[in-house]
Design a protein around this motif. Sequence first.
Motif, mmCIF file in Angstrom:
data_model
loop_
_atom_site.group_PDB
_atom_site.id
_atom_site.type_symbol
_atom_site.label_atom_id
_atom_site.label_comp_id
_atom_site.label_asym_id
_atom_site.label_seq_id
_atom_site.Cartn_x
_atom_site.Cartn_y
_atom_site.Cartn_z
ATOM 1 N N TRP A 93 0.817 -1.131 -0.076
ATOM 2 C CA TRP A 93 -0.178 0.097 0.098
ATOM 3 C C TRP A 93 0.828 1.468 -0.018
ATOM 4 C CZ3 TRP A 93 -3.360 -2.542 4.248
ATOM 5 C CH2 TRP A 93 -4.559 -3.223 3.565
ATOM 6 N N GLN A 94 1.940 1.155 0.729
ATOM 7 C CA GLN A 94 2.917 2.381 0.911
ATOM 8 C C GLN A 94 3.397 2.648 -0.586
ATOM 9 O OE1 GLN A 94 5.893 1.743 3.782
ATOM 10 N NE2 GLN A 94 4.610 1.066 5.347
ATOM 11 N N LEU A 95 3.837 1.611 -1.351
ATOM 12 C CA LEU A 95 4.265 1.877 -2.647
ATOM 13 C C LEU A 95 3.240 2.148 -3.564
ATOM 14 C CD1 LEU A 95 6.744 -1.295 -2.635
ATOM 15 C CD2 LEU A 95 7.339 1.124 -2.760
ATOM 16 N N ILE A 96 2.086 1.618 -3.536
ATOM 17 C CA ILE A 96 1.108 2.212 -4.490
ATOM 18 C C ILE A 96 0.701 3.774 -4.414
ATOM 19 C CG2 ILE A 96 -1.405 1.814 -5.166
ATOM 20 C CD1 ILE A 96 -1.028 -1.250 -4.635
ATOM 21 N N GLY A 97 0.751 4.122 -2.868
ATOM 22 C CA GLY A 97 0.187 5.549 -2.833
ATOM 23 C C GLY A 97 1.575 6.461 -3.084
ATOM 24 N N ARG A 110 -4.721 6.682 1.383
ATOM 25 C CA ARG A 110 -5.323 6.033 2.603
ATOM 26 C C ARG A 110 -5.400 4.620 1.648
ATOM 27 N NH1 ARG A 110 -3.951 9.630 5.140
ATOM 28 N NH2 ARG A 110 -5.112 10.689 6.714
ATOM 29 N N ALA A 111 -5.127 3.615 2.395
ATOM 30 C CA ALA A 111 -5.451 1.991 1.989
ATOM 31 C C ALA A 111 -6.787 1.865 2.004
ATOM 32 C CB ALA A 111 -4.765 1.104 2.784
ATOM 33 N N LEU A 112 -7.392 1.657 0.672
ATOM 34 C CA LEU A 112 -8.635 1.380 0.285
ATOM 35 C C LEU A 112 -9.297 -0.151 0.203
ATOM 36 C CD1 LEU A 112 -9.289 4.222 -2.231
ATOM 37 C CD2 LEU A 112 -9.862 4.318 0.139
ATOM 38 N N GLY A 113 -8.223 -1.112 0.137
ATOM 39 C CA GLY A 113 -8.648 -2.329 0.351
ATOM 40 C C GLY A 113 -7.667 -3.247 -0.367
ATOM 41 N N ILE A 114 -8.106 -4.422 -0.626
ATOM 42 C CA ILE A 114 -7.243 -5.371 -1.510
ATOM 43 C C ILE A 114 -8.265 -6.427 -1.715
ATOM 44 C CG2 ILE A 114 -6.246 -6.707 0.581
ATOM 45 C CD1 ILE A 114 -3.606 -6.834 -0.943
ATOM 46 N N LYS A 115 -8.190 -6.956 -2.665
ATOM 47 C CA LYS A 115 -9.106 -8.312 -3.033
ATOM 48 C C LYS A 115 -8.618 -9.750 -2.880
ATOM 49 C CE LYS A 115 -11.943 -6.501 -6.717
ATOM 50 N NZ LYS A 115 -12.482 -6.654 -8.187
ATOM 51 N N VAL A 149 -6.745 7.638 -7.530
ATOM 52 C CA VAL A 149 -6.808 6.174 -7.156
ATOM 53 C C VAL A 149 -5.919 5.433 -8.030
ATOM 54 C CG1 VAL A 149 -8.652 5.295 -8.659
ATOM 55 C CG2 VAL A 149 -8.380 4.405 -6.489
ATOM 56 N N ALA A 150 -5.273 4.296 -7.417
ATOM 57 C CA ALA A 150 -4.218 3.502 -8.004
ATOM 58 C C ALA A 150 -4.286 2.174 -7.427
ATOM 59 C CB ALA A 150 -2.644 3.924 -7.704
ATOM 60 N N LYS A 170 -5.530 -1.437 -3.407
ATOM 61 C CA LYS A 170 -6.114 -0.188 -3.969
ATOM 62 C C LYS A 170 -5.649 1.154 -2.740
ATOM 63 C CE LYS A 170 -10.381 -0.023 -4.713
ATOM 64 N NZ LYS A 170 -12.061 0.004 -4.841
ATOM 65 N N VAL A 171 -5.334 2.079 -3.404
ATOM 66 C CA VAL A 171 -4.915 3.194 -2.422
ATOM 67 C C VAL A 171 -5.511 4.532 -3.058
ATOM 68 C CG1 VAL A 171 -3.222 4.617 -1.541
ATOM 69 C CG2 VAL A 171 -2.829 2.389 -1.709
ATOM 70 N N GLY A 172 -6.287 5.443 -2.531
ATOM 71 C CA GLY A 172 -6.775 6.602 -2.784
ATOM 72 C C GLY A 172 -5.868 7.555 -2.328
ATOM 73 N N ILE A 173 -5.654 8.682 -3.115
ATOM 74 C CA ILE A 173 -5.038 10.002 -2.496
ATOM 75 C C ILE A 173 -6.084 11.104 -2.541
ATOM 76 C CG2 ILE A 173 -3.331 11.686 -3.244
ATOM 77 C CD1 ILE A 173 -2.133 8.885 -2.723
ATOM 78 N N PHE A 174 -6.181 11.766 -1.274
ATOM 79 C CA PHE A 174 -7.408 12.473 -0.893
ATOM 80 C C PHE A 174 -6.692 14.075 -0.401
ATOM 81 C CE2 PHE A 174 -8.916 8.516 -0.178
ATOM 82 C CZ PHE A 174 -9.808 8.405 -0.947
#
Length: 194
Positions: A93-97, A110-115, A149-150, A170-174
Amino acid sequence: MKYADYLQKSSLNKEEIMALAWGSLVEDPPEGGLACLPAPPMLMIDRIPVIEHDGNRGRIVAEQDVQLDAWFFQCHFRNDPVQPGCLGVDAVWQLIGLYAGLRGAQGYGRALGIKEIEFQGQIRPHNEVVRYEVAIRRYADLPASGSAVAIGNAEVFVDDELIYTMKDAKVGIFKGIQYADYPHHSPQSRGGKM
């Protein structure tokens, strides 16, 4: 370094990663905020040798040096030290953000989840290097909200052996969520649904 130079980075060394975590890497951060990394001990990476962009896709690879005396080996578990799997997930999550920030997303991640997550191995105190390989399968700016979002798929290796796989992390930037006046009570001092 200037923000324009930061957006062109294809790798980050330890000093740059630490400066990013402490908010001192970019001398002219964007007004909306610079997606950053957590500071130690939550920072799970030591270097990022690969950052690639290809349209709304990309790739980011990071490495973590395993330390015999890492904080988590001291408590997880007594007489059976192992790096918690959730820290490997957090590293992804850190890397995706971070990737989203390098694409120009402004705000805070913010971490938004993982499937899907599968653990096939473990990280022990006498391992040497953990490698996180994240294939960004989608990056999108969301202009209506000013967010981004990424989403990525990841593989985690310890000493070149595959031990975790993750799908659709998934990570969102807000914008407007930063709690910069911690520990004071303020509008951002309480969590809840965003």
